[in-house]
Design a protein around this motif. Structure first.
Motif, short mmCIF file in Angstrom:
data_model
loop_
_atom_site.label_atom_id
_atom_site.label_comp_id
_atom_site.label_asym_id
_atom_site.label_seq_id
_atom_site.Cartn_x
_atom_site.Cartn_y
_atom_site.Cartn_z
N PRO A 99 18.62 -18.65 -0.78
CA PRO A 99 18.88 -19.90 -0.05
C PRO A 99 20.39 -20.13 0.09
CG PRO A 99 17.37 -20.26 -1.89
CD PRO A 99 17.90 -18.87 -2.05
N ASP A 100 20.83 -20.36 1.31
CA ASP A 100 22.25 -20.67 1.57
C ASP A 100 22.44 -22.15 1.26
OD1 ASP A 100 24.85 -20.71 2.48
OD2 ASP A 100 24.33 -20.56 4.61
N ASP A 101 22.48 -22.46 -0.04
CA ASP A 101 22.24 -23.83 -0.48
C ASP A 101 23.49 -24.61 -0.88
OD1 ASP A 101 22.80 -22.30 -2.67
OD2 ASP A 101 20.98 -22.79 -3.79
N VAL A 102 24.67 -24.03 -0.68
CA VAL A 102 25.88 -24.82 -0.95
C VAL A 102 26.21 -25.60 0.33
CG1 VAL A 102 28.33 -24.74 -1.58
CG2 VAL A 102 26.71 -23.13 -2.62
N ALA A 103 26.29 -26.92 0.20
CA ALA A 103 26.50 -27.76 1.38
C ALA A 103 27.79 -27.36 2.10
CB ALA A 103 26.57 -29.22 0.97
N SER A 104 27.74 -27.45 3.41
CA SER A 104 28.91 -27.08 4.21
C SER A 104 30.16 -27.84 3.76
CB SER A 104 28.59 -27.35 5.68
OG SER A 104 29.70 -27.09 6.46
N ALA A 105 30.00 -29.13 3.46
CA ALA A 105 31.16 -29.93 3.04
C ALA A 105 31.74 -29.37 1.73
CB ALA A 105 30.74 -31.39 2.86
#
Ligand code: SF4
Length: 295
Positions: free
Chosen positions: A194-200
């Motif tokens: 999961p690409d789960d680190v928030a963009s911010a």
């Protein structure tokens, strides 16, 4: 190519396995280039330290570098990119013994300072091993300059993992780094995570690590104020066409007055100012002369 399969990287999937060109072919290429007036050569590989695997005999990068460095006419030899797991004391000793030609510049990407993330990246080393490796290089090679790459926001990277990356950079003090925000690449193992680190968070971590790298780069560059360095003139500066740009033996960018020399000249310049990204030279001491070991 590359045999490593770091979990985020597409290279082995699109370029295939690594292949070492025969020593005689590399030597013949360099001899031909040097005979034609080329003075700076870079030995290039995705993982240049694994050079020689699959070749007959005991060829490795260290022995190749030692042989290339003896080719008449060559003044600078670089090799990139190194893998932290494979960079050996033997290679550092070879560089140290050939500093009249081999440039003491090591591009050794740490990618992360978190052991958990390094495992997920399949990098094959720990932060402790990386720190030891940088110490080994600095103890063995006078004037060694280390640079690297980082990825922030790898899947599941927590604030604590990122703190470990900040801590690693503070400890190893790379002269410069390319810093990337993670994004998934097709075919890779990480693309199934999961690409789960928030963009911010990726943006914030990128900024924090970049700010730290700039501060470290500035401190390291300021140590060179007043020093006389050998620079290979490359051409007009892209940011100021009225000035010239060139590189030191440590691969640092130097901005110089337009009358310093012509592209291809080796000059000696006195460092008058420094920013995180470049050195600025004003006075010029007598041009050319023999190669010097300088950062
Ligand atoms: Fe190979 Fe470098 Fe890609 Fe890892 S990051 S798989 S070492 S090319």
């Amino acid at each position: 190519g590359c045999n490593n399969f770091c979990s985020y990287c597409i290279v082995p999937h699109v370029q295939g396995r690594e292949v070492s060109r025969p020593v005689r072919d590399v030597l013949a290429d360099v001899r031909e280039l040097a005979a034609g007036g080329v003075t700076e050569i870079t030995l290039l590989g995705q993982n240049v330290d694994s050079y020689g695997r699959g070749l007959d005999g005991d060829s490795d990068l260290a022995s190749l570098i030692a042989r290339v460095a003896r080719i008449p006419g060559l003044r600078r030899l670089f090799f990139i990119t190194s893998h932290p797991r494979d960079l050996s004391p033997r290679l550092a000793e070879t560089v140290s013994g050939c500093l009249d030609v081999v440039c003491p510049y090591f591009h050794v990407p740490p990618q992360s300072g978190s052991n958990r993330i390094l495992r997920l990246m399949n990098r094959g080393y720990t932060r402790e091993r990386y720190i030891e490796m940088t110490s080994m290089i600095r103890e063995t090679v006078p004037g060694a300059v280390l640079a690297g790459d980082f990825i922030v926001g790898f899947p599941s990277e927590t604030a604590a993992d990122f703190d470990d990356t900040i801590d690693l950079l503070e400890r190893v003090r790379l002269s410069s780094s390319f810093i990337f925000k993670y994004s998934p690449r097709p075919f890779t193992r990480a693309s199934a995570m999961p690409d789960d680190v928030a963009s911010a968070d990726k943006i914030r971590r990128h900024r924090l690590l970049s700010d730290l790298q700039h501060a470290v780069s500035l401190q390291e560059n300021r140590k060179l104020l007043g020093r006389t360095l050998e620079v290979l003139v490359q051409g007009p500066s892209s940011t100021d066409p009225d000035r010239l740009t060139g590189r030191t033996r440590g691969n640092r960018i130097v901005i110089m007055p337009s009358n310093t020399g012509r592209p291809g000249d080796y000059v000696r310049v006195a460092v008058a100012d420094a920013t995180p990204l470049a050195l600025y030279a004003e006075g010029v001491s007598p041009a050319a002369g023999p190669a010097v070991t300088a950062p």
